[in-house]
Design a protein around this motif. Structure first.
Motif, PDB file in Angstrom:
ATOM      1  N   GLU A   1       0.741  -1.384   0.009  1.00 33.96           N
ATOM      2  CA  GLU A   1      -0.082   0.081   0.057  1.00 33.96           C
ATOM      3  C   GLU A   1       0.797   1.315   0.109  1.00 33.96           C
ATOM      4  OE1 GLU A   1      -2.582  -0.754   3.448  1.00 33.96           O
ATOM      5  OE2 GLU A   1      -3.860  -2.285   2.050  1.00 33.96           O
ATOM      6  N   ARG A   2       2.232   1.315   0.625  1.00 37.41           N
ATOM      7  CA  ARG A   2       2.954   2.377   0.849  1.00 37.41           C
ATOM      8  C   ARG A   2       3.354   2.568  -0.599  1.00 37.41           C
ATOM      9  NH1 ARG A   2       8.246   2.520   4.414  1.00 37.41           N
ATOM     10  NH2 ARG A   2       8.820   1.259   2.506  1.00 37.41           N
ATOM     11  N   GLU A   3       3.841   1.324  -1.252  1.00 38.43           N
ATOM     12  CA  GLU A   3       4.391   1.678  -2.489  1.00 38.43           C
ATOM     13  C   GLU A   3       3.504   2.245  -3.576  1.00 38.43           C
ATOM     14  OE1 GLU A   3       7.749   0.654  -3.931  1.00 38.43           O
ATOM     15  OE2 GLU A   3       8.162   0.953  -1.992  1.00 38.43           O
ATOM     16  N   SER A   4       2.320   2.002  -3.434  1.00 36.63           N
ATOM     17  CA  SER A   4       1.249   2.678  -4.433  1.00 36.63           C
ATOM     18  C   SER A   4       0.806   3.733  -4.026  1.00 36.63           C
ATOM     19  CB  SER A   4       0.149   1.574  -4.301  1.00 36.63           C
ATOM     20  OG  SER A   4      -0.574   1.632  -3.236  1.00 36.63           O
ATOM     21  N   GLY A   5       1.406   4.570  -3.162  1.00 37.41           N
ATOM     22  CA  GLY A   5       1.174   5.845  -2.600  1.00 37.41           C
ATOM     23  C   GLY A   5       0.092   6.112  -1.463  1.00 37.41           C
ATOM     24  N   MET A   6      -0.146   5.223  -1.043  1.00 36.40           N
ATOM     25  CA  MET A   6      -1.508   5.430  -0.184  1.00 36.40           C
ATOM     26  C   MET A   6      -0.472   5.938   1.338  1.00 36.40           C
ATOM     27  SD  MET A   6      -3.807   2.326  -0.968  1.00 36.40           S
ATOM     28  CE  MET A   6      -4.577   1.856   0.862  1.00 36.40           C
ATOM     29  N   SER A   7      -1.490   6.582   1.948  1.00 39.15           N
ATOM     30  CA  SER A   7      -0.792   7.296   3.016  1.00 39.15           C
ATOM     31  C   SER A   7      -0.454   6.440   4.491  1.00 39.15           C
ATOM     32  CB  SER A   7      -1.847   8.498   3.582  1.00 39.15           C
ATOM     33  OG  SER A   7      -1.565   9.078   4.797  1.00 39.15           O
TER      34      SER A   7
END
Ligand SMILES: Nc1ncnc2c1ncn2[C@@H]1O[C@H](COP(=O)(O)OP(=O)(O)OP(=O)(O)O)[C@@H](O)[C@H]1O
Ligand SMILES: [Mg+2]
Length: 533
Positions: A499-505
């Motif tokens: 999720e972090r890699e996909s730009g989520m907070s």
């Protein structure tokens, strides 16, 4: 009620729209009506699309461009060009002089022997090159820049199925749609996208089933794989990269998945997938083909329709009943012997590809040139021109380029802010915790027992509460925090990284978990206090 609860309720309502609403209050009726309306609109929109949808196999690239132009407000076109891309670690070369492009509106298959560098190539395209020595250029719509800055419109499906086992199929997809779609996108539009993805991936039957984990079985491995892909499709990416999405799928499911990817490409999405041993039918569903030889060298990069012509011009003819990609890989690996023209050997295939396309041959490969006789003949006979090697794209190159460089910036997408994401995360974590009620109950039980034991050992009253009692309290509270921290992060590390890699907070993620954990800690403290009294 969280968004996904509402969605689940709505989807049931949509399916049972006609079933008795009699006992519901007026307000609830209105709300249900609004939701049902949303679904009705979603389904009728999808129905209209199906009728209008052109035959995937017959559509030309200009057709794709025209179709994509209609969707441009949401999906800017994303072209990736790489020139002389070289990646090494120490003295080991993982990718060598990789030149070519991945075009919007096309589905590209990346194949090669195991260990050839397919995953490394995907990582290089995605800019995940920390720890490697990198050379060469990656251009996005003609401009150089960090790939990381486009992560909000890039979907990456990892080789392993990193999904939330304690959420249903629909909840997994809906969460991704909510946190990663454009900020201004209406709920109805998100529902349309979600329904379209669920339909195209054949997940209708299991939409309300828990995905499951290794410990607790849920849906099947193949269905899990499709959920893994769906998570990236619902955020409407412009570039969709998949690492082995068909591995473990039967032929019918693989074709279903490929059809879904082709549908994405029709909307202008640049789709690129690593695949192993596709059937002949599946292979022909791709537009372009990248064949990697060991050492990360390109042996072919171009349209599927030209691949047999190219290899037969080198003297490599696929025997009847052989699957072309498998045959070429066997040749590359030396498993199948064949006599090539001009005394060339399979190990020269990457060199021949460079010569054919006029790419610069690196110094350390120059000596191989001497081994090949009649090189000139090899790369002109039965030849494709360099432009042709990128397929019918050349004939439409102008329209594509006009399209990809046009006003819709790739950086335009704004996803929901931290607060909005916090709300979605909070709903998700609450649901996950409620589904882990047994584990939670065990925690409570352990703490009650600990409380009783400590309370019995340390017989203190309010007026005799001294240093020792403070010590006990600190130990107990630290233990509680440790438990909360463990529960907070360790089982979900992979999902968090994805999720972090996909730009989520990240902030929203931890805030939501902390909120629930602190609430939990308060309950535990209360229980501990009561039991130790
Ligand atoms: N960080 C690294 N350190 C050392 N070697 C690496 C690293 N990353 C990749 N390699 C090597 O690069 C080569 C290509 O690896 P890669 O994972 O890209 O292969 P692949 O083509 O995806 O294989 P498979 O089909 O089995 O998934 C392998 O020999 C691998 O050992
Ligand atoms: Mg791999």
């Amino acid at each position: 009620m969280s968004e996904s609860d509402q969605l689940a309720a709505s989807s049931n309502e949509a399916r049972h729209a006609t079933e008795g609403n009699g006992k519901r209050s007026k307000n609830r009726k209105k709300l249900a009506h609004a939701r049902t309306e949303r679904f009705r609109r979603a389904y009728s929109q999808i129905g209209r699309e199906r009728v209008l949808q052109p035959d995937n196999d017959k559509i030309t690239l200009s057709g794709v461009v025209a179709l994509a132009a209609e969707n441009r407000s949401r999906r800017p076109m994303f072209e990736v060009v790489f020139k002389g891309l070289t990646l090494s670690i120490g003295k080991k070369k993982l990718l060598q002089c990789v030149t070519g492009k991945l075009s919007p509106g096309r589905v590209t298959a990346i194949m090669g022997p195991s260990g050839a560098g397919k995953t490394t190539f995907l990582n290089a395209v995605l800019g995940k090159t920390t720890g490697y020595k990198k050379d060469g250029l990656v251009l996005i719509n003609g401009k150089s820049g960090s790939m990381q800055s486009y992560k909000k419109i890039i979907g990456f499906v990892p080789q392993d199925d990193i999904v939330h086992g304690n959420l249903t199929v629909e909840e997994n997809l809906w969460f991704s749609a909510c946190c990663r779609s454009s900020k201004g996108m209406s709920k109805s539009d998100k529902i349309i996208v979600l329904e379209r993805v669920i339909g195209s991936l054949g997940l209708q039957e299991i939409r309300n089933s828990l995905v499951g984990t290794v410990e607790k079985r849920g849906i099947s491995g193949g269905q899990r794989k499709r959920v893994n892909v769906g998570i990236e499709m619902v955020m409407e990416p412009s570039l969709l990269i998949l690492d082995e999405p068909t591995t473990g799928l039967d032929s019918a499911s693989s074709q279903l998945l490929l059809r879904a990817l082709r549908h994405e490409a029709l909307q202008g999405v640049n789709v690129c997938a690593v695949i192993h041993q596709p059937s002949y039918t599946l292979f022909n569903m791709f537009d372009d083909f990248v064949l990697l030889a060991r050492g990360g060298l390109i042996a072919y990069l171009g349209p599927i329709s030209e691949v047999e012509t190219y290899f037969s011009s080198l003297g490599i003819k696929v025997p009847e009943r052989e699957n072309p990609p498998d045959y070429y890989i066997d040749i590359l690996e030396g498993i199948t012997k064949t006599k090539m023209r001009g005394h060339a050997a399979p190990k020269h295939l990457p060199l021949l590809w460079m010569l054919r396309n006029g790419y610069e041959v690196p110094e350390y490969m120059q000596k191989d040139l001497e081994d090949i006789n009649n090189v000139h003949e090899l790369y002109t006979v039965g030849s494709m021109s360099r432009e042709q090697s990128f397929g019918d794209q050349s004939e439409n190159a102008d329209s594509v380029h006009q399209n990809v460089r046009e006003p819709y910036s790739l950086l335009d997408r704004k996803t929901p802010g931290v607060l909005a994401q916090y709300k979605y995360y909070l709903g998700r974590v609450t649901k996950q915790r409620l589904r882990e009620a047994t584990l939670q109950a065990v925690d409570y039980l352990i703490l009650c027992i600990a409380g009783i034991c400590i309370g019995t050992i340390a017989k203190v009253k309010d007026d005799t509460f001294g240093v020792a009692s403070y010590g006990y309290t600190i130990i107990a509270v630290s233990l509680l925090c440790q438990l909360a921290a463990l529960r907070s992060f360790s089982p979900e590390r992979l999902q968090y990284w994805r999720e972090r890699e996909s730009g989520m907070s990240t902030l929203a993620y931890f805030l939501a978990r902390d909120t629930i954990d602190h609430f939990n800690t308060l309950v535990i403290l209360l229980l501990f206090g009561l039991s130790s009294d």
